[in-house]
Write a protein that holds these residues in place. Sequence first.
Motif, PDB file in Angstrom:
ATOM      1  N   HIS A  21       1.513   1.142  14.044  1.00 29.15           N
ATOM      2  CA  HIS A  21       2.585   0.233  14.468  1.00 29.15           C
ATOM      3  C   HIS A  21       2.258  -1.221  14.150  1.00 29.15           C
ATOM      4  O   HIS A  21       3.062  -2.113  14.438  1.00 29.15           O
ATOM      5  CB  HIS A  21       2.828   0.374  15.973  1.00 29.15           C
ATOM      6  N   LEU A  22       1.086  -1.488  13.570  1.00 24.14           N
ATOM      7  CA  LEU A  22       0.640  -2.870  13.377  1.00 24.14           C
ATOM      8  C   LEU A  22       0.589  -3.208  11.889  1.00 24.14           C
ATOM      9  O   LEU A  22      -0.224  -2.648  11.147  1.00 24.14           O
ATOM     10  CB  LEU A  22      -0.744  -3.064  14.001  1.00 24.14           C
ATOM     11  N   PRO A  23       1.455  -4.126  11.417  1.00 19.29           N
ATOM     12  CA  PRO A  23       1.557  -4.398   9.983  1.00 19.29           C
ATOM     13  C   PRO A  23       0.259  -4.899   9.358  1.00 19.29           C
ATOM     14  O   PRO A  23       0.035  -4.703   8.169  1.00 19.29           O
ATOM     15  CB  PRO A  23       2.654  -5.454   9.882  1.00 19.29           C
ATOM     16  N   TYR A  24      -0.607  -5.561  10.112  1.00 23.12           N
ATOM     17  CA  TYR A  24      -1.814  -6.133   9.518  1.00 23.12           C
ATOM     18  C   TYR A  24      -2.963  -5.133   9.449  1.00 23.12           C
ATOM     19  O   TYR A  24      -4.003  -5.410   8.886  1.00 23.12           O
ATOM     20  CB  TYR A  24      -2.261  -7.395  10.280  1.00 23.12           C
ATOM     21  N   GLU A  25      -2.778  -3.954  10.012  1.00 23.68           N
ATOM     22  CA  GLU A  25      -3.819  -2.928   9.921  1.00 23.68           C
ATOM     23  C   GLU A  25      -3.758  -2.242   8.556  1.00 23.68           C
ATOM     24  O   GLU A  25      -2.691  -2.101   7.964  1.00 23.68           O
ATOM     25  CB  GLU A  25      -3.618  -1.863  11.008  1.00 23.68           C
ATOM     26  N   ARG A  26      -4.917  -1.772   8.082  1.00 21.10           N
ATOM     27  CA  ARG A  26      -4.947  -1.007   6.842  1.00 21.10           C
ATOM     28  C   ARG A  26      -4.366   0.382   7.083  1.00 21.10           C
ATOM     29  O   ARG A  26      -4.580   0.984   8.125  1.00 21.10           O
ATOM     30  CB  ARG A  26      -6.400  -0.892   6.360  1.00 21.10           C
ATOM     31  N   LEU A  27      -3.624   0.885   6.106  1.00 20.90           N
ATOM     32  CA  LEU A  27      -3.032   2.208   6.225  1.00 20.90           C
ATOM     33  C   LEU A  27      -4.114   3.260   6.443  1.00 20.90           C
ATOM     34  O   LEU A  27      -5.120   3.289   5.741  1.00 20.90           O
ATOM     35  CB  LEU A  27      -2.249   2.529   4.944  1.00 20.90           C
ATOM     36  N   ASP A  28      -3.891   4.130   7.423  1.00 23.14           N
ATOM     37  CA  ASP A  28      -4.783   5.259   7.680  1.00 23.14           C
ATOM     38  C   ASP A  28      -3.952   6.526   7.484  1.00 23.14           C
ATOM     39  O   ASP A  28      -3.065   6.836   8.281  1.00 23.14           O
ATOM     40  CB  ASP A  28      -5.327   5.169   9.116  1.00 23.14           C
ATOM     41  N   LEU A  29      -4.227   7.264   6.403  1.00 20.43           N
ATOM     42  CA  LEU A  29      -3.393   8.411   6.041  1.00 20.43           C
ATOM     43  C   LEU A  29      -3.533   9.583   6.999  1.00 20.43           C
ATOM     44  O   LEU A  29      -2.787  10.552   6.907  1.00 20.43           O
ATOM     45  CB  LEU A  29      -3.703   8.868   4.607  1.00 20.43           C
ATOM     46  N   SER A  30      -4.496   9.516   7.920  1.00 20.75           N
ATOM     47  CA  SER A  30      -4.634  10.605   8.890  1.00 20.75           C
ATOM     48  C   SER A  30      -3.704  10.407  10.086  1.00 20.75           C
ATOM     49  O   SER A  30      -3.529  11.322  10.891  1.00 20.75           O
ATOM     50  CB  SER A  30      -6.078  10.690   9.393  1.00 20.75           C
ATOM     51  N   ARG A  31      -3.085   9.213  10.184  1.00 18.91           N
ATOM     52  CA  ARG A  31      -2.255   8.898  11.349  1.00 18.91           C
ATOM     53  C   ARG A  31      -0.814   9.369  11.144  1.00 18.91           C
ATOM     54  O   ARG A  31      -0.356   9.521  10.020  1.00 18.91           O
ATOM     55  CB  ARG A  31      -2.245   7.375  11.592  1.00 18.91           C
ATOM     56  N   PRO A  32      -0.091   9.569  12.241  1.00 16.43           N
ATOM     57  CA  PRO A  32       1.343   9.856  12.104  1.00 16.43           C
ATOM     58  C   PRO A  32       2.092   8.617  11.602  1.00 16.43           C
ATOM     59  O   PRO A  32       1.516   7.529  11.526  1.00 16.43           O
ATOM     60  CB  PRO A  32       1.769  10.220  13.532  1.00 16.43           C
ATOM     61  N   LEU A  33       3.371   8.795  11.266  1.00 16.78           N
ATOM     62  CA  LEU A  33       4.171   7.660  10.831  1.00 16.78           C
ATOM     63  C   LEU A  33       4.420   6.725  12.005  1.00 16.78           C
ATOM     64  O   LEU A  33       4.589   7.167  13.137  1.00 16.78           O
ATOM     65  CB  LEU A  33       5.519   8.130  10.270  1.00 16.78           C
ATOM     66  N   GLY A  34       4.426   5.423  11.728  1.00 15.38           N
ATOM     67  CA  GLY A  34       4.682   4.441  12.780  1.00 15.38           C
ATOM     68  C   GLY A  34       5.610   3.353  12.296  1.00 15.38           C
ATOM     69  O   GLY A  34       6.104   3.393  11.162  1.00 15.38           O
ATOM     70  N   LEU A  35       5.819   2.369  13.165  1.00 11.86           N
ATOM     71  CA  LEU A  35       6.743   1.281  12.845  1.00 11.86           C
ATOM     72  C   LEU A  35       6.302   0.500  11.614  1.00 11.86           C
ATOM     73  O   LEU A  35       7.134  -0.074  10.917  1.00 11.86           O
ATOM     74  CB  LEU A  35       6.840   0.321  14.047  1.00 11.86           C
ATOM     75  N   ALA A  36       4.995   0.444  11.340  1.00 10.36           N
ATOM     76  CA  ALA A  36       4.480  -0.380  10.247  1.00 10.36           C
ATOM     77  C   ALA A  36       4.026   0.437   9.034  1.00 10.36           C
ATOM     78  O   ALA A  36       3.492  -0.127   8.083  1.00 10.36           O
ATOM     79  CB  ALA A  36       3.321  -1.239  10.745  1.00 10.36           C
ATOM     80  N   THR A  37       4.259   1.758   9.037  1.00 12.39           N
ATOM     81  CA  THR A  37       3.758   2.582   7.932  1.00 12.39           C
ATOM     82  C   THR A  37       4.331   2.134   6.578  1.00 12.39           C
ATOM     83  O   THR A  37       3.588   2.009   5.598  1.00 12.39           O
ATOM     84  CB  THR A  37       4.094   4.070   8.162  1.00 12.39           C
ATOM     85  N   GLY A  38       5.631   1.886   6.519  1.00  8.11           N
ATOM     86  CA  GLY A  38       6.253   1.452   5.274  1.00  8.11           C
ATOM     87  C   GLY A  38       5.667   0.141   4.794  1.00  8.11           C
ATOM     88  O   GLY A  38       5.410  -0.047   3.594  1.00  8.11           O
ATOM     89  N   PHE A  39       5.435  -0.772   5.706  1.00  9.35           N
ATOM     90  CA  PHE A  39       4.834  -2.077   5.383  1.00  9.35           C
ATOM     91  C   PHE A  39       3.410  -1.889   4.868  1.00  9.35           C
ATOM     92  O   PHE A  39       3.001  -2.499   3.877  1.00  9.35           O
ATOM     93  CB  PHE A  39       4.851  -2.938   6.647  1.00  9.35           C
ATOM     94  N   GLN A  40       2.644  -1.021   5.533  1.00  8.89           N
ATOM     95  CA  GLN A  40       1.259  -0.769   5.113  1.00  8.89           C
ATOM     96  C   GLN A  40       1.211  -0.106   3.740  1.00  8.89           C
ATOM     97  O   GLN A  40       0.331  -0.396   2.931  1.00  8.89           O
ATOM     98  CB  GLN A  40       0.558   0.111   6.152  1.00  8.89           C
ATOM     99  N   LEU A  41       2.172   0.780   3.460  1.00  7.82           N
ATOM    100  CA  LEU A  41       2.244   1.405   2.137  1.00  7.82           C
ATOM    101  C   LEU A  41       2.585   0.364   1.069  1.00  7.82           C
ATOM    102  O   LEU A  41       2.005   0.368  -0.014  1.00  7.82           O
ATOM    103  CB  LEU A  41       3.317   2.499   2.137  1.00  7.82           C
ATOM    104  N   ALA A  42       3.523  -0.519   1.388  1.00  6.58           N
ATOM    105  CA  ALA A  42       3.930  -1.549   0.421  1.00  6.58           C
ATOM    106  C   ALA A  42       2.749  -2.444   0.056  1.00  6.58           C
ATOM    107  O   ALA A  42       2.644  -2.914  -1.078  1.00  6.58           O
ATOM    108  CB  ALA A  42       5.082  -2.375   0.983  1.00  6.58           C
ATOM    109  N   ALA A  43       1.848  -2.655   0.999  1.00  2.00           N
ATOM    110  CA  ALA A  43       0.684  -3.510   0.745  1.00  2.00           C
ATOM    111  C   ALA A  43      -0.252  -2.912  -0.298  1.00  2.00           C
ATOM    112  O   ALA A  43      -1.069  -3.615  -0.894  1.00  2.00           O
ATOM    113  CB  ALA A  43      -0.074  -3.758   2.052  1.00  2.00           C
ATOM    114  N   LEU A  44      -0.146  -1.603  -0.536  1.00  2.00           N
ATOM    115  CA  LEU A  44      -1.010  -0.939  -1.523  1.00  2.00           C
ATOM    116  C   LEU A  44      -0.554  -1.209  -2.950  1.00  2.00           C
ATOM    117  O   LEU A  44      -1.316  -1.038  -3.896  1.00  2.00           O
ATOM    118  CB  LEU A  44      -1.024   0.580  -1.310  1.00  2.00           C
TER     119      LEU A  44
END
Length: 221
Positions: A21-44
Amino acid sequence: MLVLVVALTTVIGRHPIPPEHLPYERLDLSRPLGLATGFQLAALRDDPLLCRGVLELSALQTRPIESRRTGPFCGLLNAVEVQRSTVPYSGAVRVTCPVAAALYLWEREVVAPAADRHLGSPLARIDHLGTYSCRRIGGGPTGRPSQHATANAIDIAGFRLADGRRVTLLDGWDGSPGERAFLREIRDGACGLFRAVLGPDYNAAHRDHFHLDMGPHGVCR
Ligand SMILES: [Zn+2]
Protein backbone atom coordinates in the motif's frame (compact mmCIF):
# COMPACT_ATOMS: atom_id res chain seq x y z
CA MET A 1 -7.84 15.58 19.06
CA LEU A 2 -4.69 14.58 20.90
CA VAL A 3 -6.42 11.41 22.09
CA LEU A 4 -7.36 10.62 18.51
CA VAL A 5 -3.78 11.15 17.26
CA VAL A 6 -2.38 8.98 20.05
CA ALA A 7 -4.97 6.29 19.34
CA LEU A 8 -4.20 6.32 15.59
CA THR A 9 -0.44 6.24 16.18
CA THR A 10 -0.89 3.28 18.51
CA VAL A 11 -3.00 1.38 15.99
CA ILE A 12 -0.56 2.07 13.12
CA GLY A 13 2.39 1.16 15.35
CA ARG A 14 0.89 -2.19 16.21
CA HIS A 15 -0.30 -2.92 12.68
CA PRO A 16 2.25 -1.46 10.27
CA ILE A 17 0.82 -0.58 6.85
CA PRO A 18 1.63 -3.45 4.45
CA PRO A 19 4.29 -2.51 1.86
CA GLU A 20 1.94 -3.10 -1.09
CA HIS A 21 0.00 0.00 0.00
CA LEU A 22 3.06 2.29 0.18
CA PRO A 23 4.25 3.86 -3.11
CA TYR A 24 7.82 4.43 -1.88
CA GLU A 25 8.38 0.79 -0.96
CA ARG A 26 10.12 -1.54 -3.41
CA LEU A 27 7.82 -4.02 -5.11
CA ASP A 28 7.73 -7.39 -3.34
CA LEU A 29 6.35 -10.03 -5.72
CA SER A 30 5.47 -12.36 -2.85
CA ARG A 31 2.88 -9.88 -1.52
CA PRO A 32 -0.78 -9.63 -2.51
CA LEU A 33 -1.94 -6.73 -4.67
CA GLY A 34 -2.28 -3.42 -2.84
CA LEU A 35 -3.10 0.22 -3.37
CA ALA A 36 0.46 0.97 -4.54
CA THR A 37 1.22 -2.18 -6.59
CA GLY A 38 0.63 -0.46 -9.94
CA PHE A 39 2.84 2.45 -8.88
CA GLN A 40 5.58 0.08 -7.69
CA LEU A 41 5.43 -1.82 -10.99
CA ALA A 42 5.65 1.43 -12.97
CA ALA A 43 8.83 2.30 -11.07
CA LEU A 44 10.50 -0.78 -12.61
CA ARG A 45 10.06 0.52 -16.16
CA ASP A 46 12.94 2.99 -16.06
CA ASP A 47 15.14 1.19 -13.58
CA PRO A 48 16.64 -2.09 -14.87
CA LEU A 49 18.70 -2.68 -11.72
CA LEU A 50 15.68 -2.23 -9.47
CA CYS A 51 13.67 -4.59 -11.67
CA ARG A 52 16.36 -7.24 -11.70
CA GLY A 53 16.58 -7.05 -7.91
CA VAL A 54 12.82 -7.49 -7.58
CA LEU A 55 12.90 -10.64 -9.74
CA GLU A 56 15.91 -12.06 -7.92
CA LEU A 57 14.13 -11.76 -4.57
CA SER A 58 11.00 -13.47 -5.87
CA ALA A 59 9.92 -17.08 -6.41
CA LEU A 60 9.57 -16.39 -10.14
CA GLN A 61 12.47 -18.13 -11.86
CA THR A 62 13.95 -16.22 -14.78
CA ARG A 63 17.14 -16.16 -16.81
CA PRO A 64 18.54 -12.84 -18.07
CA ILE A 65 18.75 -12.49 -21.86
CA GLU A 66 21.84 -10.74 -23.21
CA SER A 67 20.89 -7.27 -24.45
CA ARG A 68 21.20 -6.81 -28.20
CA ARG A 69 19.86 -4.63 -31.00
CA THR A 70 18.11 -6.62 -33.71
CA GLY A 71 16.89 -3.91 -36.08
CA PRO A 72 16.48 -0.14 -36.50
CA PHE A 73 13.77 -0.03 -33.85
CA CYS A 74 13.98 -3.57 -32.49
CA GLY A 75 15.98 -5.29 -29.82
CA LEU A 76 16.14 -7.00 -26.49
CA LEU A 77 17.03 -4.74 -23.59
CA ASN A 78 16.55 -5.62 -19.95
CA ALA A 79 14.79 -8.82 -21.01
CA VAL A 80 14.45 -12.18 -19.29
CA GLU A 81 13.21 -15.65 -20.13
CA VAL A 82 10.67 -17.03 -17.67
CA GLN A 83 11.80 -20.48 -16.59
CA ARG A 84 9.28 -21.32 -13.93
CA SER A 85 6.21 -19.44 -12.76
CA THR A 86 3.06 -20.44 -10.87
CA VAL A 87 1.62 -22.07 -14.02
CA PRO A 88 3.25 -23.18 -17.29
CA TYR A 89 2.87 -21.26 -20.57
CA SER A 90 2.22 -22.72 -24.01
CA GLY A 91 5.56 -21.44 -25.29
CA ALA A 92 8.71 -19.64 -24.22
CA VAL A 93 8.10 -16.32 -22.46
CA ARG A 94 10.90 -13.88 -23.33
CA VAL A 95 9.88 -10.41 -22.18
CA THR A 96 11.26 -7.29 -20.55
CA CYS A 97 11.77 -7.48 -16.83
CA PRO A 98 8.79 -5.20 -16.04
CA VAL A 99 6.45 -7.34 -18.18
CA ALA A 100 7.69 -10.48 -16.41
CA ALA A 101 6.94 -8.92 -13.01
CA ALA A 102 3.46 -7.73 -14.01
CA LEU A 103 2.64 -11.04 -15.68
CA TYR A 104 3.61 -13.01 -12.59
CA LEU A 105 1.33 -10.93 -10.36
CA TRP A 106 -1.48 -11.06 -12.90
CA GLU A 107 -1.47 -14.86 -13.26
CA ARG A 108 -1.24 -15.48 -9.51
CA GLU A 109 -3.37 -12.70 -8.03
CA VAL A 110 -5.91 -12.09 -10.81
CA VAL A 111 -6.24 -14.98 -13.29
CA ALA A 112 -5.95 -17.96 -10.94
CA PRO A 113 -8.50 -16.67 -8.36
CA ALA A 114 -10.88 -15.62 -11.16
CA ALA A 115 -10.67 -19.12 -12.71
CA ASP A 116 -11.57 -20.69 -9.37
CA ARG A 117 -14.46 -18.28 -8.80
CA HIS A 118 -16.04 -18.07 -12.26
CA LEU A 119 -15.11 -21.41 -13.82
CA GLY A 120 -14.83 -23.67 -10.78
CA SER A 121 -11.51 -25.24 -11.75
CA PRO A 122 -7.90 -24.28 -11.02
CA LEU A 123 -5.86 -22.54 -13.71
CA ALA A 124 -3.48 -25.06 -15.31
CA ARG A 125 -1.83 -23.28 -18.27
CA ILE A 126 -1.71 -19.97 -20.11
CA ASP A 127 -1.66 -19.96 -23.92
CA HIS A 128 0.10 -17.04 -25.60
CA LEU A 129 0.63 -16.00 -29.21
CA GLY A 130 4.02 -14.38 -28.79
CA THR A 131 6.14 -11.72 -27.15
CA TYR A 132 9.09 -10.40 -29.17
CA SER A 133 8.40 -9.53 -32.81
CA CYS A 134 10.25 -6.87 -34.83
CA ARG A 135 7.30 -4.94 -36.26
CA ARG A 136 5.39 -1.69 -36.26
CA ILE A 137 1.90 -1.23 -34.84
CA GLY A 138 -0.51 -2.70 -37.38
CA GLY A 139 2.28 -4.60 -39.10
CA GLY A 140 2.77 -2.07 -41.93
CA PRO A 141 5.93 -0.33 -43.19
CA THR A 142 5.25 2.96 -41.38
CA GLY A 143 4.01 4.03 -37.99
CA ARG A 144 5.10 3.64 -34.41
CA PRO A 145 7.14 0.57 -33.44
CA SER A 146 5.08 -2.02 -31.60
CA GLN A 147 5.97 -2.75 -28.00
CA HIS A 148 6.54 -6.29 -29.29
CA ALA A 149 9.60 -4.95 -31.14
CA THR A 150 11.37 -4.69 -27.80
CA ALA A 151 9.73 -7.72 -26.12
CA ASN A 152 7.83 -5.28 -23.93
CA ALA A 153 4.50 -7.01 -24.62
CA ILE A 154 2.77 -10.38 -24.64
CA ASP A 155 -0.39 -11.54 -26.44
CA ILE A 156 -2.55 -13.90 -24.37
CA ALA A 157 -4.91 -16.15 -26.35
CA GLY A 158 -6.49 -18.40 -23.74
CA PHE A 159 -6.31 -20.61 -20.69
CA ARG A 160 -6.36 -24.30 -19.82
CA LEU A 161 -8.06 -25.45 -16.64
CA ALA A 162 -7.20 -28.41 -14.42
CA ASP A 163 -10.40 -30.21 -15.47
CA GLY A 164 -9.27 -30.10 -19.12
CA ARG A 165 -11.46 -27.23 -20.30
CA ARG A 166 -10.01 -24.56 -22.55
CA VAL A 167 -11.16 -20.93 -22.47
CA THR A 168 -10.15 -18.82 -25.46
CA LEU A 169 -10.64 -15.12 -26.09
CA LEU A 170 -12.10 -15.94 -29.50
CA ASP A 171 -14.93 -18.16 -28.21
CA GLY A 172 -15.13 -17.19 -24.54
CA TRP A 173 -15.57 -13.42 -24.84
CA ASP A 174 -19.18 -14.00 -25.92
CA GLY A 175 -19.31 -17.49 -24.42
CA SER A 176 -20.97 -18.85 -21.28
CA PRO A 177 -21.75 -16.46 -18.39
CA GLY A 178 -18.80 -17.90 -16.45
CA GLU A 179 -16.39 -17.42 -19.35
CA ARG A 180 -17.61 -13.89 -20.02
CA ALA A 181 -17.26 -12.89 -16.35
CA PHE A 182 -13.84 -14.55 -16.09
CA LEU A 183 -12.39 -12.84 -19.17
CA ARG A 184 -13.73 -9.40 -18.26
CA GLU A 185 -12.51 -9.64 -14.69
CA ILE A 186 -8.98 -10.60 -15.74
CA ARG A 187 -8.95 -7.83 -18.39
CA ASP A 188 -9.89 -5.27 -15.74
CA GLY A 189 -7.35 -6.77 -13.32
CA ALA A 190 -4.61 -6.48 -15.94
CA CYS A 191 -5.33 -2.77 -16.27
CA GLY A 192 -4.06 -2.12 -12.75
CA LEU A 193 -0.75 -3.86 -13.49
CA PHE A 194 0.15 -3.26 -17.16
CA ARG A 195 0.32 0.10 -18.96
CA ALA A 196 -1.63 -1.02 -22.01
CA VAL A 197 -4.33 -3.68 -22.08
CA LEU A 198 -6.13 -4.24 -25.40
CA GLY A 199 -8.74 -6.92 -26.01
CA PRO A 200 -11.89 -7.67 -28.01
CA ASP A 201 -13.51 -4.41 -26.82
CA TYR A 202 -10.69 -2.44 -28.49
CA ASN A 203 -10.89 -3.62 -32.10
CA ALA A 204 -11.34 -6.65 -34.34
CA ALA A 205 -7.57 -7.23 -34.48
CA HIS A 206 -7.74 -8.09 -30.77
CA ARG A 207 -10.81 -10.36 -30.88
CA ASP A 208 -8.65 -13.43 -30.18
CA HIS A 209 -6.15 -12.10 -27.61
CA PHE A 210 -5.31 -9.67 -24.85
CA HIS A 211 -2.34 -7.49 -25.71
CA LEU A 212 -0.52 -6.61 -22.47
CA ASP A 213 2.44 -4.22 -22.46
CA MET A 214 4.56 -1.97 -20.27
CA GLY A 215 5.11 0.78 -22.84
CA PRO A 216 4.68 4.54 -22.44
CA HIS A 217 1.01 4.73 -23.50
CA GLY A 218 -1.66 3.93 -20.95
CA VAL A 219 -4.85 2.37 -22.32
CA CYS A 220 -7.36 -0.16 -20.99
CA ARG A 221 -10.04 -1.51 -23.32
ZN1 LIG B 1 0.28 -7.54 -28.86
